[in-house]
Design an enzyme around this catalytic site. Structure first.
Site, PDB file in Angstrom:
ATOM      1  CG  HIS A 140       1.468   5.100   4.303  1.00 21.34           C
ATOM      2  ND1 HIS A 140       0.857   5.010   5.532  1.00 21.34           N
ATOM      3  CD2 HIS A 140       2.092   3.904   4.121  1.00 21.34           C
ATOM      4  CE1 HIS A 140       1.122   3.822   6.076  1.00 21.34           C
ATOM      5  NE2 HIS A 140       1.870   3.130   5.229  1.00 21.34           N
ATOM      6  CG  HIS A 200      -0.203  -0.210   2.512  1.00 23.40           C
ATOM      7  ND1 HIS A 200       0.159  -1.459   2.968  1.00 23.40           N
ATOM      8  CD2 HIS A 200       0.268   0.675   3.424  1.00 23.40           C
ATOM      9  CE1 HIS A 200       0.810  -1.332   4.105  1.00 23.40           C
ATOM     10  NE2 HIS A 200       0.896  -0.053   4.408  1.00 23.40           N
TER      11      HIS A 200
HETATM   12  P1  5GP Z   1       2.369   0.019   7.176  1.00 23.64           P
HETATM   13  O1  5GP Z   1       3.037   0.259   8.502  1.00 23.64           O
HETATM   14  O2  5GP Z   1       2.141  -1.464   6.925  1.00 23.64           O
HETATM   15  O3  5GP Z   1       3.032   0.716   6.039  1.00 23.64           O
HETATM   16  O4  5GP Z   1       0.973   0.717   7.293  1.00 23.64           O
HETATM   17  C1  5GP Z   1      -0.181   0.070   7.705  1.00 23.64           C
HETATM   18  C2  5GP Z   1      -1.195   1.149   7.997  1.00 23.64           C
HETATM   19  O5  5GP Z   1      -2.470   0.539   8.036  1.00 23.64           O
HETATM   20  C3  5GP Z   1      -0.985   1.837   9.340  1.00 23.64           C
HETATM   21  O6  5GP Z   1      -0.757   3.229   9.129  1.00 23.64           O
HETATM   22  C4  5GP Z   1      -2.269   1.549  10.109  1.00 23.64           C
HETATM   23  O7  5GP Z   1      -2.708   2.659  10.870  1.00 23.64           O
HETATM   24  C5  5GP Z   1      -3.247   1.195   8.997  1.00 23.64           C
HETATM   25  N1  5GP Z   1      -4.283   0.257   9.423  1.00 23.64           N
HETATM   26  C6  5GP Z   1      -4.080  -0.918  10.088  1.00 23.64           C
HETATM   27  N2  5GP Z   1      -5.269  -1.518  10.330  1.00 23.64           N
HETATM   28  C7  5GP Z   1      -6.220  -0.713   9.779  1.00 23.64           C
HETATM   29  C8  5GP Z   1      -7.636  -0.810   9.704  1.00 23.64           C
HETATM   30  O8  5GP Z   1      -8.260  -1.751  10.189  1.00 23.64           O
HETATM   31  N3  5GP Z   1      -8.285   0.196   9.073  1.00 23.64           N
HETATM   32  C9  5GP Z   1      -7.620   1.248   8.508  1.00 23.64           C
HETATM   33  N4  5GP Z   1      -8.373   2.174   7.909  1.00 23.64           N
HETATM   34  N5  5GP Z   1      -6.289   1.374   8.566  1.00 23.64           N
HETATM   35  C10 5GP Z   1      -5.590   0.405   9.201  1.00 23.64           C
END
Ligand code: 5GP
Ligand code: ZN
Length: 144
Positions: A109, A107
């Site tokens: 951001h 994903h």
């Molecule tokens: P990563 O650290 O993997 O790059 O980012 C994962 C992101 O997913 C985090 O910023 C976290 O807040 C978001 N996230 C995790 N679980 C959920 C969820 O259930 N719903 C939403 N909308 N975001 C989530």
């Protein structure tokens, strides 16, 4: 009706959002891409843009989806920036645990940024000299 996307992972939270099994604050959707608000925003409007298919990290992401992904990123980023009146935004993409990846469904951001918002700057490091830099570049290039 929401449907299971091909190549979904049944244990993956983002696949469940794509399938409609878990609610999310949806912003944009097309046949390849979904965008929704991050539940723990770095700043209000922090948005995640995800391919509907399950790819654990960017290394598995199908580059054929790069065009729809970039179209969505640009449209969503422009809309987020306008809605929260941000001066700018960062696009960040974490790969593997040591880089901060928590959800292994790749994903992107979109993080709204404001003047003096207090978010940390990345440190700017140094190479010992230009030969260290040239050797490293050559080593990486040899792997491509
Ligand atoms: P990563 O650290 O993997 O790059 O980012 C994962 C992101 O997913 C985090 O910023 C976290 O807040 C978001 N996230 C995790 N679980 C959920 C969820 O259930 N719903 C939403 N909308 N975001 C989530
Ligand atoms: Zn997934």
């Amino acid at each position: 009706m929401p449907r299971n996307h091909p190549h979904a992972d049944e244990d993956c939270i983002f696949c469940k959002m794509v399938a409609g099994g878990i609610p999310c604050a949806r912003i944009y959707e097309d046949k390849d891409i979904l965008a929704f608000l991050d539940i723990n925003p770095i700043a209000k409007g922090h948005t995640l843009v995800v391919p509907k298919d399950h790819f654990p990290t960017m290394l598995e992401f199908d580059p054929a989806l790069g065009v729809p992904l970039f179209k969505a990123l640009k449209r969503v980023a422009e809309a987020v920036r306008a809605e929260v009146k941000a001066g700018g935004f960062n696009v960040i993409q974490n790969n593997f645990t040591c880089a901060g990846q928590m959800v292994f469904h790749t994903h992107w951001h979109i993080i709204p940024r404001f003047e003096n918002d207090g978010l940390p700057d990345w440190p700017g490091g140094r190479y010992a000299d230009s030969s260290e830099m040239q050797q490293l570049a050559a080593g990486i290039a040899a792997r491509i």
